[in-house]
Design a protein around this motif. Structure first.
Motif, PDB file in Angstrom:
ATOM      1  N   THR A   1      75.963  98.794  57.743  1.00 48.03           N
ATOM      2  CA  THR A   1      74.913  98.111  57.368  1.00 48.03           C
ATOM      3  C   THR A   1      76.141  97.520  56.082  1.00 48.03           C
TER       4      THR A   1
ATOM      5  N   LEU B   1      73.670  95.090  52.853  1.00 53.05           N
ATOM      6  CA  LEU B   1      72.323  94.209  52.714  1.00 53.05           C
ATOM      7  C   LEU B   1      72.795  92.883  51.355  1.00 53.05           C
TER       8      LEU B   1
ATOM      9  N   ARG C   1      73.609  85.388  54.444  1.00 49.96           N
ATOM     10  CA  ARG C   1      73.388  86.275  56.112  1.00 49.96           C
ATOM     11  C   ARG C   1      73.871  85.684  57.582  1.00 49.96           C
TER      12      ARG C   1
ATOM     13  N   GLU D   1      76.390  86.958  59.848  1.00 53.31           N
ATOM     14  CA  GLU D   1      76.440  87.234  61.106  1.00 53.31           C
ATOM     15  C   GLU D   1      77.409  86.509  61.991  1.00 53.31           C
TER      16      GLU D   1
ATOM     17  N   ARG E   1      75.305  95.789  60.917  1.00 45.93           N
ATOM     18  CA  ARG E   1      73.710  95.214  60.855  1.00 45.93           C
ATOM     19  C   ARG E   1      74.037  94.548  59.492  1.00 45.93           C
TER      20      ARG E   1
ATOM     21  N   GLU F   1      70.935  92.941  56.307  1.00 51.61           N
ATOM     22  CA  GLU F   1      70.417  93.080  56.111  1.00 51.61           C
ATOM     23  C   GLU F   1      69.682  92.085  55.030  1.00 51.61           C
ATOM     24  N   THR F   2      68.147  92.045  54.502  1.00 53.50           N
ATOM     25  CA  THR F   2      68.099  90.508  53.637  1.00 53.50           C
ATOM     26  C   THR F   2      67.573  91.609  52.314  1.00 53.50           C
ATOM     27  N   ALA F   3      67.318  91.753  51.227  1.00 51.40           N
ATOM     28  CA  ALA F   3      66.000  91.410  49.918  1.00 51.40           C
ATOM     29  C   ALA F   3      66.311  90.991  49.552  1.00 51.40           C
TER      30      ALA F   3
ATOM     31  N   TRP G   1      63.773  99.176  50.443  1.00 46.13           N
ATOM     32  CA  TRP G   1      64.415  99.640  51.380  1.00 46.13           C
ATOM     33  C   TRP G   1      65.320 100.689  52.101  1.00 46.13           C
TER      34      TRP G   1
ATOM     35  N   ASN H   1      66.844 103.980  54.456  1.00 49.72           N
ATOM     36  CA  ASN H   1      67.769 103.381  54.948  1.00 49.72           C
ATOM     37  C   ASN H   1      69.086 103.489  54.195  1.00 49.72           C
TER      38      ASN H   1
ATOM     39  N   VAL I   1      73.472 102.133  53.276  1.00 52.31           N
ATOM     40  CA  VAL I   1      74.063 100.568  53.342  1.00 52.31           C
ATOM     41  C   VAL I   1      75.571 100.858  52.736  1.00 52.31           C
TER      42      VAL I   1
END
Length: 262
Positions: free
Chosen positions: A3, A5, A18, A22, A30, A32-34, A43, A47, A49
Motif C-alpha cells: 500500500t 498512502l 494518485r 496508478e 493499493r 490510497e489518499t488522505a 486511516w 491500516n 502502509v
C-alpha cells in the motif's frame, strides 16, 4: 498487496500523484489518499502502509510531524516528502527522520516514479533485514563476530560442520578430521567459541532448520533429515527447547508476520 498512502491538502497535487502512480503500478499496488495529516493518522489506525508520500506544509499536522509520529510504529513505512518550497531546514529534518526523497513541486512524473521505486526497494531491504534478525541465533552471531580470533583448527572445524550438518558428526569425528586429540579439541572449541561442541552443533542445526522453514515448503521430517536428525520427533523436541515453539508453529508465526509487514 503493498500500500502507498498519499497525504496532501491540495486536491490537485493529491489526485495528480494518485493517477501517476496508478498508471505506473498497473494494479500491483493499493493507492490510497488522505487530505490531511489528521485524516492520515485516523486511516493508519486500522491500516498498514509500505510507502508514505506526504506534503510538508499542511494544517494541524504537518508532514514532518506526521513522519515523526509514524516512526514510533513497530514497522514504520518508508517516506517521500514533497514541498512547494526548497527550505533547507525542512530538507535537513526530513533526512534526520530517514526520509528517502525530498521532491519539489511542481512534481516531475519521472522523478516521482523513480523515487517511489527507490523507496519501495528500501522497504524491501528493511524487511529482509528484520526477517534475518528474527532467524539468527544471537549466540551463533557472537561466534561469527569472534571468528577473526579463532585458531586455524577451530575455523576448519566450523567450516567442516557447516558442510556436513546433515550428517551425524561426533566431536571425535571432527577431532580425527583435524588430526587432534578429542579432549584438547573440546577445550579449545569451548575456549574460543564460548559454546561446547554439542551446544554449537545443536544451535547451528536449529538455525539451518529455521532458514529452511521460512524459505522452503519441505515437510518437518524432510527438514529434520537435512539438518542431521534421524527422527522428526527428536528434532521437534530439540527445536522446541531452543525456540519455545514447535517447527510448525515457528513457520506459521513467521509467515503470518511476513503477510502483516508486507
Amino acid at each position: 498487496m503493498k500500500t502507498i498512502l498519499i497525504v496532501d491538502d491540495e486536491p490537485r497535487t493529491r489526485e495528480g500523484v494518485r493517477k501517476t502512480l496508478e498508471a505506473w503500478s498497473s494494479g500491483q499496488y493499493r493507492i490510497e489518499t488522505a487530505a490531511s495529516g489528521v485524516e492520515a493518522l485516523a486511516w493508519l489506525q486500522n491500516n498498514e502502509v509500505n510507502l508514505l508520500i506526504t506534503d510538508v506544509r499542511m494544517p494541524e499536522i504537518g508532514g514532518l510531524e506526521l513522519v515523526e509520529k509514524l516512526n514510533e510504529m513497530p514497522h514504520p513505512p518508508v517516506v517521500i516528502v514533497i514541498s512547494g518550497h526548497p527550505e533547507f531546514d525542512y530538507a535537513q529534518k526530513a533526512l534526520q527522520f530517514g526520509v528517502v526523497e525530498y521532491l519539489l513541486k511542481p512534481l516531475d512524473k519521472t522523478k516521482l516514479v523513480r523515487a517511489v521505486e527507490l523507496a519501495l526497494k528500501r522497504k524491501d531491504d528493511i524487511y529482509r533485514i528484520e526477517r534475518m534478525e528474527k532467524l539468527i541465533d544471537p549466540k551463533l552471531m557472537e561466534t561469527v563476530q569472534q571468528e577473526k580470533v579463532y585458531s586455524t583448527q577451530v575455523r576448519e572445524a566450523l567450516q567442516y560442520l557447516d558442510e556436513h550438518l546433515h550428517e551425524s558428526i561426533s566431536m571425535r569425528d571432527i577431532a580425527d578430521q583435524l588430526h587432534m586429540n578429542a579432549s584438547y579439541f573440546s577445550v579449545l572449541f569451548k575456549e574460543q567459541t564460548g559454546l561446547t561442541y554439542s551446544e554449537y552443533v545443536t544451535r547451528r542445526r536449529v538455525q539451518r532448520a529455521k532458514e529452511l522453514l521460512v524459505s522452503t515448503r519441505l515437510s518437518i521430517a524432510e527438514i529434520a533429515e537435512q539438518v542431521g536428525y534421524q527422527t522428526a520427533k527428536y528434532f521437534v523436541k530439540v527445536f522446541r527447547a531452543l525456540e519455545n515453539v514447535s517447527p510448525g508453529q515457528y513457520r506459521q508465526n513467521v509467515m503470518t508476520t511476513e503477510e502483516r509487514i508486507q
